[in-house]
Design a protein around this motif. Sequence first.
Motif, PDB file in Angstrom:
ATOM      1  N   ALA A 194       2.200   9.207  25.860  1.00 49.11           N
ATOM      2  CA  ALA A 194       0.990   9.455  25.087  1.00 49.11           C
ATOM      3  C   ALA A 194      -0.192   8.822  25.816  1.00 49.11           C
ATOM      4  CB  ALA A 194       1.125   8.878  23.688  1.00 49.11           C
ATOM      5  N   SER A 195      -1.389   9.244  25.465  1.00 44.99           N
ATOM      6  CA  SER A 195      -2.606   8.652  26.008  1.00 44.99           C
ATOM      7  C   SER A 195      -3.137   7.616  25.026  1.00 44.99           C
ATOM      8  CB  SER A 195      -3.676   9.731  26.236  1.00 44.99           C
ATOM      9  OG  SER A 195      -3.223  10.687  27.162  1.00 44.99           O
ATOM     10  N   GLY A 196      -3.636   6.499  25.555  1.00 47.97           N
ATOM     11  CA  GLY A 196      -4.160   5.437  24.707  1.00 47.97           C
ATOM     12  C   GLY A 196      -5.607   5.668  24.304  1.00 47.97           C
ATOM     13  N   HIS A 197      -5.966   5.160  23.108  1.00 50.39           N
ATOM     14  CA  HIS A 197      -7.328   5.298  22.595  1.00 50.39           C
ATOM     15  C   HIS A 197      -7.813   3.954  22.082  1.00 50.39           C
ATOM     16  CE1 HIS A 197      -5.491   9.300  22.434  1.00 50.39           C
ATOM     17  NE2 HIS A 197      -6.714   9.782  22.599  1.00 50.39           N
ATOM     18  N   LEU A 198      -9.082   3.655  22.331  1.00 55.20           N
ATOM     19  CA  LEU A 198      -9.649   2.367  21.989  1.00 55.20           C
ATOM     20  C   LEU A 198     -10.076   2.335  20.524  1.00 55.20           C
ATOM     21  CD1 LEU A 198     -11.735   1.900  25.250  1.00 55.20           C
ATOM     22  CD2 LEU A 198      -9.441   1.038  24.758  1.00 55.20           C
ATOM     23  N   VAL A 210      -0.890  14.062  17.589  1.00 59.54           N
ATOM     24  CA  VAL A 210      -0.863  14.575  18.962  1.00 59.54           C
ATOM     25  C   VAL A 210      -0.901  13.419  19.958  1.00 59.54           C
ATOM     26  CG1 VAL A 210      -1.887  16.816  18.418  1.00 59.54           C
ATOM     27  CG2 VAL A 210      -3.385  14.860  18.865  1.00 59.54           C
ATOM     28  N   THR A 211      -0.516  13.719  21.180  1.00 59.21           N
ATOM     29  CA  THR A 211      -0.426  12.689  22.212  1.00 59.21           C
ATOM     30  C   THR A 211      -1.791  12.277  22.742  1.00 59.21           C
ATOM     31  OG1 THR A 211      -0.176  14.355  23.949  1.00 59.21           O
ATOM     32  CG2 THR A 211       1.846  13.508  22.935  1.00 59.21           C
ATOM     33  N   GLU A 212      -2.815  13.087  22.446  1.00 58.21           N
ATOM     34  CA  GLU A 212      -4.146  12.797  22.970  1.00 58.21           C
ATOM     35  C   GLU A 212      -5.187  13.413  22.058  1.00 58.21           C
ATOM     36  OE1 GLU A 212      -4.596  13.056  27.271  1.00 58.21           O
ATOM     37  OE2 GLU A 212      -6.341  14.348  26.935  1.00 58.21           O
ATOM     38  N   LYS A 213      -6.235  12.653  21.762  1.00 57.02           N
ATOM     39  CA  LYS A 213      -7.289  13.153  20.880  1.00 57.02           C
ATOM     40  C   LYS A 213      -7.843  14.475  21.399  1.00 57.02           C
ATOM     41  CE  LYS A 213     -11.474  11.519  21.050  1.00 57.02           C
ATOM     42  NZ  LYS A 213     -12.669  10.644  20.959  1.00 57.02           N
ATOM     43  N   GLY A 214      -7.883  15.472  20.515  1.00 58.98           N
ATOM     44  CA  GLY A 214      -8.381  16.781  20.899  1.00 58.98           C
ATOM     45  C   GLY A 214      -7.355  17.659  21.577  1.00 58.98           C
ATOM     46  N   GLY A 215      -6.164  17.112  21.852  1.00 62.24           N
ATOM     47  CA  GLY A 215      -5.115  17.884  22.510  1.00 62.24           C
ATOM     48  C   GLY A 215      -4.236  18.633  21.518  1.00 62.24           C
ATOM     49  N   LYS A 216      -3.284  19.359  22.049  1.00 60.20           N
ATOM     50  CA  LYS A 216      -2.387  20.155  21.218  1.00 60.20           C
ATOM     51  C   LYS A 216      -0.926  19.763  21.366  1.00 60.20           C
ATOM     52  CE  LYS A 216      -5.434  24.225  21.218  1.00 60.20           C
ATOM     53  NZ  LYS A 216      -5.534  25.676  21.527  1.00 60.20           N
ATOM     54  N   THR A 217      -0.614  18.830  22.270  1.00 55.88           N
ATOM     55  CA  THR A 217       0.778  18.424  22.460  1.00 55.88           C
ATOM     56  C   THR A 217       1.197  17.500  21.323  1.00 55.88           C
ATOM     57  OG1 THR A 217       0.501  18.526  24.861  1.00 55.88           O
ATOM     58  CG2 THR A 217       2.417  17.325  24.017  1.00 55.88           C
ATOM     59  N   ASP A 230     -12.910   2.529  19.194  1.00 56.59           N
ATOM     60  CA  ASP A 230     -13.884   3.566  18.838  1.00 56.59           C
ATOM     61  C   ASP A 230     -13.317   4.967  19.014  1.00 56.59           C
ATOM     62  OD1 ASP A 230     -13.786   3.868  21.583  1.00 56.59           O
ATOM     63  OD2 ASP A 230     -15.923   3.472  21.923  1.00 56.59           O
ATOM     64  N   ARG A 231     -12.032   5.031  19.323  1.00 59.14           N
ATOM     65  CA  ARG A 231     -11.258   6.267  19.491  1.00 59.14           C
ATOM     66  C   ARG A 231     -11.618   7.037  20.750  1.00 59.14           C
ATOM     67  NH1 ARG A 231      -9.013   3.262  16.892  1.00 59.14           N
ATOM     68  NH2 ARG A 231      -8.307   3.487  14.732  1.00 59.14           N
ATOM     69  N   SER A 232     -12.340   6.413  21.673  1.00 58.75           N
ATOM     70  CA  SER A 232     -12.481   7.001  22.998  1.00 58.75           C
ATOM     71  C   SER A 232     -11.181   6.763  23.759  1.00 58.75           C
ATOM     72  CB  SER A 232     -13.652   6.372  23.746  1.00 58.75           C
ATOM     73  OG  SER A 232     -13.434   4.979  23.937  1.00 58.75           O
ATOM     74  N   MET A 233     -10.865   7.672  24.676  1.00 58.23           N
ATOM     75  CA  MET A 233      -9.600   7.558  25.398  1.00 58.23           C
ATOM     76  C   MET A 233      -9.711   6.525  26.513  1.00 58.23           C
ATOM     77  SD  MET A 233      -7.167  10.616  26.809  1.00 58.23           S
ATOM     78  CE  MET A 233      -8.095  11.000  28.293  1.00 58.23           C
ATOM     79  N   VAL A 234      -8.633   5.794  26.731  1.00 52.55           N
ATOM     80  CA  VAL A 234      -8.567   4.841  27.833  1.00 52.55           C
ATOM     81  C   VAL A 234      -8.767   5.595  29.146  1.00 52.55           C
ATOM     82  CG1 VAL A 234      -7.058   3.238  29.074  1.00 52.55           C
ATOM     83  CG2 VAL A 234      -7.035   3.295  26.565  1.00 52.55           C
ATOM     84  N   ALA A 235      -9.647   5.092  30.001  1.00 51.65           N
ATOM     85  CA  ALA A 235      -9.860   5.727  31.296  1.00 51.65           C
ATOM     86  C   ALA A 235      -8.542   5.770  32.064  1.00 51.65           C
ATOM     87  CB  ALA A 235     -10.908   4.947  32.091  1.00 51.65           C
ATOM     88  N   GLY A 236      -8.164   6.955  32.506  1.00 52.56           N
ATOM     89  CA  GLY A 236      -6.885   7.110  33.189  1.00 52.56           C
ATOM     90  C   GLY A 236      -5.699   7.211  32.244  1.00 52.56           C
ATOM     91  N   ARG A 237      -5.960   7.252  30.929  1.00 48.81           N
ATOM     92  CA  ARG A 237      -4.972   7.459  29.857  1.00 48.81           C
ATOM     93  C   ARG A 237      -4.235   6.194  29.458  1.00 48.81           C
ATOM     94  NH1 ARG A 237      -0.949  11.996  31.070  1.00 48.81           N
ATOM     95  NH2 ARG A 237      -0.493  11.669  28.851  1.00 48.81           N
ATOM     96  N   TRP A 238      -3.948   5.301  30.398  1.00 48.96           N
ATOM     97  CA  TRP A 238      -3.290   4.036  30.053  1.00 48.96           C
ATOM     98  C   TRP A 238      -3.500   3.035  31.178  1.00 48.96           C
ATOM     99  CZ3 TRP A 238      -0.062   8.457  30.853  1.00 48.96           C
ATOM    100  CH2 TRP A 238       0.586   8.496  32.091  1.00 48.96           C
ATOM    101  N   HIS A 239      -3.244   1.773  30.872  1.00 46.52           N
ATOM    102  CA  HIS A 239      -3.313   0.723  31.883  1.00 46.52           C
ATOM    103  C   HIS A 239      -1.912   0.397  32.404  1.00 46.52           C
ATOM    104  CE1 HIS A 239      -7.493  -1.287  31.055  1.00 46.52           C
ATOM    105  NE2 HIS A 239      -7.589  -0.031  31.450  1.00 46.52           N
ATOM    106  N   LEU A 240      -1.894  -0.291  33.543  1.00 50.11           N
ATOM    107  CA  LEU A 240      -0.646  -0.760  34.143  1.00 50.11           C
ATOM    108  C   LEU A 240      -0.510  -2.257  33.894  1.00 50.11           C
ATOM    109  CD1 LEU A 240      -0.793   1.134  37.552  1.00 50.11           C
ATOM    110  CD2 LEU A 240       0.375   1.837  35.458  1.00 50.11           C
ATOM    111  N   TYR A 241       0.733  -2.698  33.703  1.00 55.03           N
ATOM    112  CA  TYR A 241       1.000  -4.103  33.377  1.00 55.03           C
ATOM    113  C   TYR A 241       2.116  -4.647  34.260  1.00 55.03           C
ATOM    114  CZ  TYR A 241      -1.936  -3.406  29.303  1.00 55.03           C
ATOM    115  OH  TYR A 241      -3.009  -3.141  28.491  1.00 55.03           O
TER     116      TYR A 241
END
Length: 557
Positions: free
Chosen positions: A207-211, A35-42, A213-224
């Motif tokens: 997709a949303s990023g995960h660290l 899935v695109t995000e931990k705990g999600g259904k997409t 420890d598998r916690s989600m990145v605040a705001g889902r992702w960073h900007l570069y």
Amino acid sequence: MDDIIKAEMTMRRIPGLSLAIIENGKIVRAQGYGVTEKGGKTPVTTSTLFQAGSVSKPVAALGALHLVEQGKLVLDDDVNTRLLTWKVPDSALSAEQKVTLRRLLSHNAGLTVHGFPGYARNAPLPGVVQVLNGEKPANTAPVRVDIVPGSKVRYSGGGYTVMQQLVADVSAQAFPDYLRDAVLKPLGMHDSSYLQPPPAERARLNASGHLADRSMVAGRWHLYPEMAAAGLWTNASDLARFAIGVQQSLAGTSNPVISAALTEQMLTPQKENVGLGVFLDGSGTAQRFSHGGRDEGFDTLLTAFSRTGQGAVIMINANDNSRMMSRLTAAIGRAYHWPEADHDVLLKPSAIQIDAKALVRYTGRYELSNNTMGTFDAQGGQLRSMFDGLPDETFVPVGAHRFHSTSRNCTLDFVVDARGEVTQVVVTTKGQSKPAPRIGPLMHTLQAGSDPRPARTRSVQAWLSDMARGGSALANSDFATAGFKSNIGAQAIGELATIKSLTFLHEQAVAGREIERHGSQVDSVLAFRAGGMQPARKLLIYLTAEGLFTDFDLVDD
């Protein structure tokens, strides 16, 4: 493949994965998992977008080489002759040997800044010139020449940011627009973009990023804003199209971006094993070009053979420090008969019984290579290697102090001294053995005790203060080795300033175990609980026989 991938994702708690396999110069398998995000259904599909991290670099390098092909850039010219918006500051180190495009692309231009942490989506975003100058709101140091250009390979995302500005100046286009026109469209990478931030119509596919420890990145992702180094949004299929484009260009069957001759240069080691934008291994039909990538919450691996039309891309929406990627590519290599694939039959020696208490003696932290830790823990009556608190590989006992992997032909032989203490493990794979000295026990097993040397702990605190301040405080520190101060430089390590107190946990004597940090032999390793850090951390301090600090590690609690 499905069973292997799903088992690995379950063991490592990977939310989502994007896969593409190349065979005969074509994508023969493209699939999303999870899935695109931990705990999600997409569900992850072949269109789901991931951040490529440093795999942005080889794609961007192809854009720079396109300007070389057009005669607008020259690989061996001083880049300052074509830079308009910003110049590499003059230095005595670059008086004779210049920063050139060839050196930028092959990581030997002598430039600083290894990589970039990115920016939270609600944080101020610096421009490229601010990044290059280390000016606020940039969160990294200035990009500067600090070793003679051409003298050695040293990975530099800062160098690719110089290349980004060079490409924008010479093409007279915004960098994302130029890469879209020169590389992405011609190679059919229609889902890919360097736009930062990504526009809303594209962000819905992210997709949303995960660290770790598998916690989600605040705001889902960073900007570069360091787009060439880390800013590509893409999927495994599009990165496979990039690899196929390079393969076809080398073969002369298609060259929408660069010629076969320039591709040959791209895939020729410039210094050590680095080509122009890619890392190279093997030779002849077994030569492969590869690159790994990591952004906050995303990991990527691209590997492809230059001449056989084979390869694979794996993207995950998590930071994972285990051997998972290598196990997956090994499985793909066996299934698709890659050159030099490991086709050895998996040995399954008979396991012996071992007492659970005896198993604990083999647990602990081991230095697998310089400054690279490996951890073994006892779980469910089995010895398992651990990364980021998650199981990675299972080993079963097969003899006195000997264990064998259940997933590959790898044995562990633990060395025990006269007191019964394990001092190292010898890891053997493919007939090659490598010792890994034991650093100390598992961190979660350590409890606070009486501090045997409070004065030494006060010296550690003084050293931390020097490190946190950086500059002359670190350069003149009485507590650190010359090698440490030289390698770290005068850059402050700000996170150390958040340590408010130290609680002594453990001292491990390691004299004679050949542990070296920053040019000094390590005599003992101290473990402390670091009070005040969020999240909670533990601090390892590496001491010489003279009592000088020669390195440190911050470890999750």
